[in-house]
Design a protein around this motif. Sequence first.
Motif, PDB file in Angstrom:
ATOM      1  N   ASP A   1       0.715  -1.230   0.114  1.00  0.00           N
ATOM      2  CA  ASP A   1       0.044  -0.082   0.064  1.00  0.00           C
ATOM      3  C   ASP A   1       0.856   1.324  -0.153  1.00  0.00           C
ATOM      4  OD1 ASP A   1      -2.194  -1.659   0.314  1.00  0.00           O
ATOM      5  OD2 ASP A   1      -2.559  -1.449   2.165  1.00  0.00           O
ATOM      6  N   GLY A   2       0.613   2.258  -1.005  1.00  0.00           N
ATOM      7  CA  GLY A   2       1.586   3.357  -1.069  1.00  0.00           C
ATOM      8  C   GLY A   2       2.692   3.239  -1.707  1.00  0.00           C
ATOM      9  N   ILE A   3       3.089   2.025  -2.047  1.00  0.00           N
ATOM     10  CA  ILE A   3       4.408   1.852  -2.661  1.00  0.00           C
ATOM     11  C   ILE A   3       4.488   1.935  -4.063  1.00  0.00           C
ATOM     12  CG2 ILE A   3       6.570   0.419  -2.869  1.00  0.00           C
ATOM     13  CD1 ILE A   3       6.119   1.291  -0.200  1.00  0.00           C
ATOM     14  N   PRO A   4       5.091   2.698  -4.678  1.00  0.00           N
ATOM     15  CA  PRO A   4       4.850   3.052  -6.341  1.00  0.00           C
ATOM     16  C   PRO A   4       5.730   1.952  -6.835  1.00  0.00           C
ATOM     17  CG  PRO A   4       6.386   4.604  -5.310  1.00  0.00           C
ATOM     18  CD  PRO A   4       5.776   4.023  -4.148  1.00  0.00           C
ATOM     19  N   ILE A   5       5.283   1.376  -8.042  1.00  0.00           N
ATOM     20  CA  ILE A   5       6.006   0.273  -8.692  1.00  0.00           C
ATOM     21  C   ILE A   5       6.596   0.930 -10.002  1.00  0.00           C
ATOM     22  CG2 ILE A   5       5.435  -1.998  -9.848  1.00  0.00           C
ATOM     23  CD1 ILE A   5       4.838  -1.901  -6.821  1.00  0.00           C
ATOM     24  N   ALA A   6       7.604   0.491 -10.224  1.00  0.00           N
ATOM     25  CA  ALA A   6       8.671   0.970 -11.359  1.00  0.00           C
ATOM     26  C   ALA A   6       7.848   0.321 -12.718  1.00  0.00           C
ATOM     27  CB  ALA A   6      10.039   0.146 -11.371  1.00  0.00           C
ATOM     28  N   ASP A   7       7.481   1.198 -13.451  1.00  0.00           N
ATOM     29  CA  ASP A   7       6.722   0.991 -14.661  1.00  0.00           C
ATOM     30  C   ASP A   7       6.529   2.408 -15.439  1.00  0.00           C
ATOM     31  OD1 ASP A   7       5.510  -0.174 -16.834  1.00  0.00           O
ATOM     32  OD2 ASP A   7       3.641  -0.088 -15.688  1.00  0.00           O
ATOM     33  N   GLY A   8       7.296   2.204 -16.589  1.00  0.00           N
ATOM     34  CA  GLY A   8       7.234   3.472 -17.461  1.00  0.00           C
ATOM     35  C   GLY A   8       7.972   4.564 -17.238  1.00  0.00           C
ATOM     36  N   LEU A   9       9.250   4.221 -16.453  1.00  0.00           N
ATOM     37  CA  LEU A   9      10.253   5.285 -16.062  1.00  0.00           C
ATOM     38  C   LEU A   9      11.027   5.668 -17.190  1.00  0.00           C
ATOM     39  CD1 LEU A   9      11.207   4.023 -12.429  1.00  0.00           C
ATOM     40  CD2 LEU A   9       9.271   5.558 -13.107  1.00  0.00           C
ATOM     41  N   GLU A  10      11.546   7.095 -17.315  1.00  0.00           N
ATOM     42  CA  GLU A  10      12.056   7.542 -18.297  1.00  0.00           C
ATOM     43  C   GLU A  10      13.305   8.676 -17.698  1.00  0.00           C
ATOM     44  OE1 GLU A  10       9.546   9.221 -21.251  1.00  0.00           O
ATOM     45  OE2 GLU A  10       8.771   7.402 -21.681  1.00  0.00           O
ATOM     46  N   GLY A  11      13.897   8.285 -16.732  1.00  0.00           N
ATOM     47  CA  GLY A  11      14.977   9.151 -16.265  1.00  0.00           C
ATOM     48  C   GLY A  11      16.161   9.093 -17.097  1.00  0.00           C
ATOM     49  N   SER A  12      16.937  10.136 -17.244  1.00  0.00           N
ATOM     50  CA  SER A  12      18.504  10.169 -17.820  1.00  0.00           C
ATOM     51  C   SER A  12      19.206   9.076 -16.978  1.00  0.00           C
ATOM     52  CB  SER A  12      18.493  11.438 -18.168  1.00  0.00           C
ATOM     53  OG  SER A  12      18.960  12.149 -16.855  1.00  0.00           O
ATOM     54  N   VAL A  13      18.852   8.950 -15.901  1.00  0.00           N
ATOM     55  CA  VAL A  13      19.951   8.169 -14.994  1.00  0.00           C
ATOM     56  C   VAL A  13      19.156   7.237 -14.205  1.00  0.00           C
ATOM     57  CG1 VAL A  13      21.657   8.033 -13.008  1.00  0.00           C
ATOM     58  CG2 VAL A  13      21.772   9.945 -14.629  1.00  0.00           C
ATOM     59  N   LEU A  14      19.515   5.924 -14.049  1.00  0.00           N
ATOM     60  CA  LEU A  14      18.418   4.737 -13.447  1.00  0.00           C
ATOM     61  C   LEU A  14      19.434   4.595 -12.412  1.00  0.00           C
ATOM     62  CD1 LEU A  14      16.288   2.797 -12.884  1.00  0.00           C
ATOM     63  CD2 LEU A  14      17.343   1.265 -14.629  1.00  0.00           C
ATOM     64  N   MET A  15      19.191   4.568 -11.048  1.00  0.00           N
ATOM     65  CA  MET A  15      19.897   4.312  -9.710  1.00  0.00           C
ATOM     66  C   MET A  15      19.177   2.977  -9.322  1.00  0.00           C
ATOM     67  SD  MET A  15      20.712   6.290  -6.508  1.00  0.00           S
ATOM     68  CE  MET A  15      22.020   7.177  -7.313  1.00  0.00           C
ATOM     69  N   ILE A  16      19.937   1.983  -9.108  1.00  0.00           N
ATOM     70  CA  ILE A  16      19.261   0.616  -8.593  1.00  0.00           C
ATOM     71  C   ILE A  16      20.004   0.393  -7.289  1.00  0.00           C
ATOM     72  CG2 ILE A  16      19.327  -1.814  -8.995  1.00  0.00           C
ATOM     73  CD1 ILE A  16      19.912  -1.182 -11.961  1.00  0.00           C
ATOM     74  N   GLY A  17      19.054   0.697  -6.172  1.00  0.00           N
ATOM     75  CA  GLY A  17      19.699   0.497  -5.096  1.00  0.00           C
ATOM     76  C   GLY A  17      19.516   1.688  -4.223  1.00  0.00           C
ATOM     77  N   PHE A  18      18.987   2.331  -3.026  1.00  0.00           N
ATOM     78  CA  PHE A  18      18.907   3.509  -2.305  1.00  0.00           C
ATOM     79  C   PHE A  18      19.249   3.295  -0.910  1.00  0.00           C
ATOM     80  CE2 PHE A  18      16.836   7.284  -0.890  1.00  0.00           C
ATOM     81  CZ  PHE A  18      17.566   8.152  -1.650  1.00  0.00           C
ATOM     82  N   GLY A  19      20.430   2.481  -0.612  1.00  0.00           N
ATOM     83  CA  GLY A  19      21.115   2.297   0.799  1.00  0.00           C
ATOM     84  C   GLY A  19      21.870   3.456   1.025  1.00  0.00           C
ATOM     85  N   ARG A  20      22.729   3.026   2.044  1.00  0.00           N
ATOM     86  CA  ARG A  20      23.526   4.337   2.384  1.00  0.00           C
ATOM     87  C   ARG A  20      24.491   4.841   1.380  1.00  0.00           C
ATOM     88  NH1 ARG A  20      28.369   1.675   3.829  1.00  0.00           N
ATOM     89  NH2 ARG A  20      28.336  -0.619   3.953  1.00  0.00           N
ATOM     90  N   PHE A  21      24.721   3.602   0.574  1.00  0.00           N
ATOM     91  CA  PHE A  21      25.922   4.342  -0.486  1.00  0.00           C
ATOM     92  C   PHE A  21      24.910   4.955  -1.690  1.00  0.00           C
ATOM     93  CE2 PHE A  21      28.318   3.771  -4.562  1.00  0.00           C
ATOM     94  CZ  PHE A  21      29.460   3.891  -4.107  1.00  0.00           C
ATOM     95  N   GLY A  22      23.852   4.392  -2.163  1.00  0.00           N
ATOM     96  CA  GLY A  22      23.140   5.138  -3.055  1.00  0.00           C
ATOM     97  C   GLY A  22      22.456   6.382  -2.605  1.00  0.00           C
TER      98      GLY A  22
END
Length: 604
Positions: A386-407
């Motif tokens: 609930d309330g979590i957006p699902i990755a679909d149709g994204l078009e960013g110029s940079v795709l970042m995979i992982g949003f932990g302490r490093f990301g």
Amino acid sequence: MLVNAVALLGAAVIAVPLFRRLGLGSVLGYLAAGLLIGPFGLGLFSDPHAILRFAELGVVMFLFIIGLEMRPSHLWHLRRQIFGLGTLQIAACTLGLTGVGMAFGFSPVVAFVGGAGFVLTSTAIVMQLLAERGDIALPHGQKMVSVLLFEDLLIVPLLALVSFLSPAVTTESDTPHWISMLTGIGSLAGLIAAGVWLLNPLFSILALARTREVMSAAALLVVLGSALLMEMGGLSMAMGAFLAGVLLSESTFRHQLEADVEPFRGLLLGLFFLAVGMSLDLKVVADNWALIAAAVPAMMVTKALCIYIVARVTRSSHAEALDRAVLMAQGGEFAFVLYGAAAASGIIDDTVNANMTAIVVLSMVLTPLVVIVVRRFIKPASQSMDGIPIADGLEGSVLMIGFGRFGQVVSQALLARGVDVSIIDADVEMIRAAQQFGFTVYYGDGTRLDVLRASGAGKARQIAVCVENRKTADRIVELVRSEFPQAQLLVRAFDREHARQLVGAGVDYQIRETFESALQAGGAALRLLEVSDSEIADILASIRERDAERLALEIAGGGYEAGLGMLLRNTAQTPSRPTPFSKPRTEGKALNEVPGASPSESPT
């Protein structure tokens, strides 16, 4: 006595590693070892209750250490859980367990005493299981700790109630209840006063002596003295030690106290579990096997069901409610105290006391097994999306995979420049936490090709792989390089070997997660030694250059040994200016050369 000591230590040393190896946990190992060497096993001990009484000090020290982690402000924050949740859970469980006792044919008073004793959960077992999982400081762990604290407080009114229900005639020489209550309140007030005005000055004076054994003795004095004061006031020893820990939680000596008490805590807590195992009277179980075999699961299931219902009513999730119900479904060590007082008062006879004690001990023995069974055979509930957006149709110029302490750190530079960044992660809790700070992170597994396409990997100019798992990163690199060659690939490396593999895989940029921060720490150390900024910059640039050359040599086929040899030769040949704190360096010996170091220990 020496034979007994060797038997206790030997049983623990053999059983606990074996049971942990089998995945059964240390608590069950202690209990099994106690049963083996006790009066109903090999018969090495004839009076387990004497050992149990002494071993309760382990529970006392355990709660002292827990108290050190709970500042008064944090304890005040838990007041609703302690008194609200605690009262609701105990009331529900007492009613349910009293009903079970009456269903087995006991009178209402006897059933109430049996149920009230079983309500008092084993603090030692629950705390140990939570500690092994690392859950004590988590929100659901804190709720269990709160209820356990309230149960420790409950033993006092329960003992008073047992005395009131006693059929024996009260003589004039008996101490009036109001005097007992005043004594308890006075003990509590005295402990708080000592903690506020005496303990910190005491440790400040002792610290001037600079004698470690005196500080250790003082730590034990505080723990045992507070437990003794509470017991003299008719309260729980464990509660006294916990309050002493809370009063010292903001002291500058907190970490020293914890280090001094910890060895005694572990040993005595293990001794407590051994004594519980010894206390299981197999003869009583054999003589009354039908009653006990039916009562143990009935009491445990009823208590677990009541705990689950209360947890759900108070808006806990299904997984959290089930976990709390399983962990707290057993009786505890305070039940022995309550049953003993009831037997002395004539409320229950010796046979009922023995049966109830056996039921409680068996419930304590079965709890670690039930926890293992539930964990293995009941699948964890799926996380709510609930309330979590699902990755679909994204078009960013940079795709970042992982949003932990490093990301999170990497994203700051891109977002500050206004770059259109699409961020995906597979951790729902992290995504919820990011939303609270205004970040939009989409749910998506970067190891799946369809998710990468839906996340815009086919149109992205750059793909930054910032995940916190090496195998996951390698899988993503393989997919991106084969399916999305148009994107520049930036990857977080975990060590030198991983960096070498990533370069071989054709990534555009890789950096070891601790390399630059370690260089900056080294530069700060030189700056504090009064080395000039220009020289520090030259030194750091030289280290980066040598590291790149070494990595290139290793990739070219020279291997780790060749790369390390080049690093050592270049380091030894690099001239350095003397500083006020520098010492002459032996020719050919690098500052960072460690004899016998393995590749994983080498400087990166």
